[in-house]
Design a protein around this motif. Structure first.
Motif, short mmCIF file in Angstrom:
data_model
loop_
_atom_site.label_atom_id
_atom_site.label_comp_id
_atom_site.label_asym_id
_atom_site.label_seq_id
_atom_site.Cartn_x
_atom_site.Cartn_y
_atom_site.Cartn_z
N LEU A 189 0.84 -1.19 0.00
CA LEU A 189 0.00 0.00 0.00
C LEU A 189 0.88 1.24 0.00
N PRO A 190 0.40 2.37 -0.51
CA PRO A 190 -0.93 2.57 -1.08
C PRO A 190 -1.06 1.90 -2.45
N LYS A 191 -2.28 1.71 -2.88
CA LYS A 191 -2.58 1.11 -4.18
C LYS A 191 -2.11 2.03 -5.31
N PRO A 192 -1.75 1.46 -6.46
CA PRO A 192 -1.38 2.29 -7.60
C PRO A 192 -2.60 2.95 -8.23
N HIS A 193 -2.36 3.99 -9.01
CA HIS A 193 -3.41 4.66 -9.77
C HIS A 193 -3.52 3.97 -11.13
N VAL A 194 -4.63 3.29 -11.36
CA VAL A 194 -4.83 2.56 -12.62
C VAL A 194 -5.86 3.30 -13.48
N ALA A 195 -5.51 3.53 -14.74
CA ALA A 195 -6.46 4.08 -15.71
C ALA A 195 -6.92 2.96 -16.63
N MET A 196 -8.15 3.04 -17.10
CA MET A 196 -8.67 1.97 -17.95
C MET A 196 -9.69 2.52 -18.93
N ILE A 197 -9.66 1.97 -20.15
CA ILE A 197 -10.74 2.18 -21.12
C ILE A 197 -11.28 0.82 -21.51
N ALA A 198 -12.58 0.63 -21.34
CA ALA A 198 -13.26 -0.59 -21.76
C ALA A 198 -14.03 -0.30 -23.03
N GLU A 199 -13.74 -1.05 -24.08
CA GLU A 199 -14.39 -0.82 -25.38
C GLU A 199 -15.39 -1.93 -25.67
N SER A 200 -16.60 -1.53 -26.03
CA SER A 200 -17.63 -2.46 -26.47
C SER A 200 -18.18 -1.98 -27.81
N GLN A 201 -19.26 -2.61 -28.28
CA GLN A 201 -19.77 -2.33 -29.62
C GLN A 201 -21.27 -2.05 -29.60
N SER A 202 -21.71 -1.34 -30.64
CA SER A 202 -23.15 -1.26 -30.89
C SER A 202 -23.63 -2.63 -31.36
N LEU A 203 -24.94 -2.82 -31.39
CA LEU A 203 -25.47 -4.14 -31.73
C LEU A 203 -25.09 -4.59 -33.14
N ASP A 204 -24.95 -3.63 -34.07
CA ASP A 204 -24.55 -4.01 -35.43
C ASP A 204 -23.04 -4.10 -35.58
N GLY A 205 -22.30 -3.73 -34.53
CA GLY A 205 -20.84 -3.88 -34.54
C GLY A 205 -20.08 -2.78 -35.23
N ASP A 206 -20.78 -1.77 -35.79
CA ASP A 206 -20.10 -0.73 -36.56
C ASP A 206 -19.69 0.48 -35.71
N ILE A 207 -20.19 0.55 -34.49
CA ILE A 207 -19.92 1.71 -33.63
C ILE A 207 -19.24 1.22 -32.36
N SER A 208 -18.19 1.93 -31.94
CA SER A 208 -17.48 1.58 -30.71
C SER A 208 -17.96 2.45 -29.56
#
Length: 240
Positions: free
Chosen positions: A107-126
């Motif tokens: 400790l202390p814990k590190p500072h973690v940054a994250m981006i989670a990427e998913s898709q629209s239902l048709d897969g054309d939009i992030s």
């Protein structure tokens, strides 16, 4: 809009000033970020909770006159099909013992940054869900014997999302800072390079990656516009 599928999760470690740590030993890689998408590696669940909570009504004159809203306090629950062992330890803030080479909680814990990427239902939009300052824990380690079936346990991480490290990022239109951002690749003004830079403490996204994604987004928008135009033309023709 509805979304589906985990495209990828990208992580980085930031220093106490909110700047990207670009070091293969102190950070997650020489350029600072780690995309959890190697052979056999990826996430089966990335769940975000407590982005908002229902407000508390304020009563006056027998009517609800206003609503009081608490702060946004997101939490994360991640389940990995597999995750690089060293990366997992570093995300939790474990450090390597100089005598044994084993990893030990610190400790202390590190500072973690994250981006989670998913898709629209048709897969054309992030869709991008962004966090600048997370503290991760792995609450348990489960083990059992193999039988005629393999007994495998996935890595499960819980994250608490804290206030972003720099005061001028993750700002709403009224300049109030929030711990969570979400972006859609076809929105007006969307800029993937700026999104990465803001989330990952100044990370410079490869122009090739950024340009390729912009082209894909433009193609998706054009396709959608073309489909809408064709539908409208068909409707007019039918009416005639």
């Amino acid at each position: 809009m509805s979304k589906h599928n985990i495209v990828k999760a990208t992580f980085a470690l930031l220093d106490s000033n909110g700047d990207l740590i670009k070091d293969a030993e102190k950070g997650l890689s020489t350029d600072g970020i780690y995309v959890a998408d190697h052979n056999g590696e990826g996430f089966s669940q990335i769940n975000v909770s407590a982005i908002e909570a229902p407000g508390t009504p304020g009563w006056g004159n027998g009517q609800v006159k206003r609503t009081a809203y608490g702060k946004s306090m997101p939490t994360l629950a991640l389940t990995a099909l597999d995750l690089d062992f060293k990366i997992n330890q570093m995300l939790k803030g474990f450090t390597q013992n100089a005598t044994t080479g084993a990893w030990v909680r610190q400790l202390p814990k590190p500072h973690v940054a994250m981006i989670a990427e998913s898709q629209s239902l048709d897969g054309d939009i992030s869709i991008y869900e962004c966090f600048n300052n997370i503290e991760f824990v792995e609450e348990a380690s489960n083990n059992s014997t193999d039988t005629n079936s393999e007994a495998a346990y996935s890595t499960a991480l819980q994250g608490t999302v804290l206030t972003p490290l720099k005061p001028d990022i993750f700002l709403a239109a009224n300049k109030v800072q929030q711990p969570y951002m979400i972006a859609k690749s076809t929105d007006k003004g969307f800029d993937l390079a700026k999104l990465y830079a803001e989330t990952f403490g100044g990370y410079v996204l490869s122009p090739v990656h950024s340009t390729a994604h912009s082209a894909a987004s433009s193609a998706a928008s054009s396709a959608a516009s073309g489909a809408a135009h064709s539908a409208a033309s068909s409707a007019v023709s039918s009416a005639v």
